[in-house]
Structures are given as C-alpha cells and as structure tokens.
Design a protein around this motif. Structure first.
Motif, short mmCIF file in Angstrom:
data_model
loop_
_atom_site.label_atom_id
_atom_site.label_comp_id
_atom_site.label_asym_id
_atom_site.label_seq_id
_atom_site.Cartn_x
_atom_site.Cartn_y
_atom_site.Cartn_z
N PHE A 162 40.91 -38.72 74.86
CA PHE A 162 41.23 -40.13 74.65
C PHE A 162 42.56 -40.56 75.28
N ARG B 7 42.38 -49.47 73.37
CA ARG B 7 42.28 -49.25 71.92
C ARG B 7 41.89 -47.79 71.62
N ALA B 8 42.61 -46.88 72.25
CA ALA B 8 42.29 -45.45 72.12
C ALA B 8 43.08 -44.76 71.02
N THR C 249 48.59 -41.89 74.12
CA THR C 249 47.89 -43.17 74.24
C THR C 249 48.94 -44.26 74.20
N ARG D 291 38.42 -33.21 71.70
CA ARG D 291 38.01 -34.61 71.74
C ARG D 291 39.24 -35.52 71.77
N LYS E 26 43.54 -45.29 67.75
CA LYS E 26 42.82 -45.03 66.51
C LYS E 26 41.84 -43.88 66.68
N ARG E 27 41.16 -43.84 67.83
CA ARG E 27 40.18 -42.78 68.07
C ARG E 27 40.87 -41.42 68.21
N GLU F 24 42.02 -40.29 64.68
CA GLU F 24 40.92 -39.77 63.86
C GLU F 24 40.50 -38.38 64.32
N ALA F 25 40.45 -38.16 65.64
CA ALA F 25 40.07 -36.84 66.15
C ALA F 25 41.10 -35.78 65.75
#
Length: 304
Positions: free
Chosen positions: A220, A200-201, A12, A216, A203-204, A207-208
């Motif tokens: 992202f 803004r990927a 990312t 998942r 953070k996602r 977390e995954a």
C-alpha cells in the motif's frame, strides 16, 4: 550528551482538502529510519542558549531563532526557569547535519524533537509526556512524531498520532538530487489539479499492520504528492525508474521531496543499488528502518 536525531520516511501520504485554518488535512504512516543527525549538548558558563551547526555539502543552516533547534532549546529553557530547574549558566548545543535538507526526511523536525527530549533529560525537567508533546506541537505539526519513533499513523495536520505495531525492519537506499522542492508549491499544485484524487492508502496500510499482514501492508505504499511532483520535475520520475533498475522493489517520494527512497530486499541488494546510483548522484544513503524499541535504545549515544 550526544544524541542521534533520526530521520523518517512516509510509507503513505494522503493529502485531503484545505481546512479553514489554512492547513491541509492529511493521513500518513510515518516510519523512523536509521539515517540521523548528531546533537551534542553541554553545560555552558555563559547564560542562555548557544547553538552552532556543522553542515558539510548542504545549504547554509541558520543558527539564530529561525532554527528549530534554537527555538526548541529556548522553549525548554524557559520552562526550566519557570519550574526552577535551570542551571546557573546556560546550554551549548552543536548539531552535525547528516540528513539532507529540503529532502522530505524531517531532519529539522527530528532535530527539534530531540532537542526537547535531551534538554528535559539533561535538566531533569519534570514535564509529563503530554506537556512535552504540546511543546513539540508548538514547533511544528510533524515534530511530535519524533518523540515517539517507530511506525506511527498521523492525521489532522500531522499532530494526531496513533502508534502502530512495528513493521519488520527493511533496507533502504535514499537519493537526494541537487534540486529543492517547496512544500508550499507542492500543496498548491495539488489543489490546482481539477482531477486530483487521494490514494487514501493510509487506512488500508494501518489495518494490514494491525492484522500482522506486513506483506500486504508494504503493497500500500504511495504518496499523493508524486502525481504533481513527477509531472513538474520529470528528472525525479526518471530517478524513480533508475532506482528500480538498480534493484529497488518499490520507490517513492520522501514527503513532498525532493529525495526518493527505494525499498531493497536486503543489505547486500541495497549496497549494490547504492553503488550503481552513486555513479550519477552525489547524495546516496544506505539505511534501514527502526522499530520503536531500537529508536529509543539508539537515540542516546553518550551521557556524562
């Protein structure tokens, strides 16, 4: 000593607003890959640092103080002298460039970080990890990442690092077209867009990964620079399509470019994709990601 200097990709890359110090805030998940340069370090009877570079099929690489390897070596040599650890002679460094330059793969930063690590080990220089990190940060915002390796989140200018659990290794094809892209231009082009928005990927994805949901997490993948780079360089947008036609599951820009990486299902699919892409492009590389453990295991090739 013979040491591998591993490259990276950005899974990312979120680029935010420009800061008061002139740098942009960013967030990125950086990932080590097996594609590497090769650094050889030898003691020298002559005093000081001697640096040579072999870079076939690439732009001319400077070997003076403008080169990050030379600067890293000089920085550690000065620290060694201060601590009384420098040898009576000097050091000779030779770099074999395999990672393409101006590609977004961090080749120069990796070479610098590896030089710091190698000289510290070679001279048995008593530096703490924090001191080594500070030396790396002095050379460039993304240099500290190459001391850690594996899967890492970087924030701030890129110097605020948070190691993550390793993503399961996967195969890649990297294509470096015969154009270069200025990182300065890429940032300015983003700033000039009135409709600019970050994905803004990071953070996602972070977390995954922390939840062990790697499928998942891989969904992202994105890069904010693509919105301006693909528009200004349509041949790169076409290359992304070509890579998907060659079997890539996802294709993204490496850093600010100009190389692109494609994720492939397995080694066989990557080799087949590279064969197809090699019919149109001169610089095609098949490689794979590295866990943090493998990054450190494979870094040192030989030591006498």
């Amino acid at each position: 000593m013979k040491i591998r200097c591993f490259a990276k990709i950005n899974l990312t890359l979120d680029v935010f607003s420009k800061r008061a110090d002139g740098y942009h805030s960013l967030a990125t998940v950086m990932q080590s890959i097996a594609l590497h340069d090769l650094l050889t370090l030898l003691p020298s009877e002559a005093s000081g640092i001697r640096f040579t570079c072999e870079a076939p099929d690439q732009i001319e690489v400077p070997t003076d103080s403008s080169n990050l390897v030379f600067r890293a070596a000089q920085l550690l040599w000065e620290r060694a002298e201060q601590k009384g650890c420098a040898s009576s002679g000097g050091l000779s460094l030779h770099l074999q460039k395999r990672v393409p330059s101006q590609a977004g793969l961090g080749g120069g930063s990796s070479d610098a970080a590896t030089t710091l690590w190698a000289i510290q080990r070679f001279l048995r220089l008593p530096l703490s990890p924090q001191e080594l990190h500070e030396c790396a940060q002095e050379l460039g915002s993304d240099v500290p990442f190459f001391l850690l390796g594996g899967t890492v989140v970087a924030r701030g200018r890129g110097e605020q690092l948070t190691p993550l659990p390793d993503i399961p290794p996967f195969w890649l094809v990297i294509v470096k077209p015969d154009i270069g892209i200025s990182t300065k231009w890429a940032y300015e082009a983003l700033d000039a867009r009135p409709d600019r928005r970050s994905h803004r990927a990071t953070k996602r994805m972070e977390e995954a990964i922390l939840h062990g949901d790697f499928e998942r997490a891989m969904a992202f993948q994105c890069n904010d620079f693509e919105q301006v780079v693909f528009e200004a360089y349509p041949q790169l947008a076409w290359l992304a399509d070509e890579m998907q036609m060659a079997g890539a599951l996802q294709t993204h820009l490496c850093g600010s470019g100009s190389a692109l990486y494609g994720v492939f299902a397995d080694q066989g699919a990557a080799l087949r994709g590279a064969e197809l892409l090699g019919k149109r492009y001169s610089h095609v590389y098949v490689t794979h990601t590295l866990t943090r453990e493998r990054f450190h295991q494979l870094r040192l090739m030989e030591e006498e």
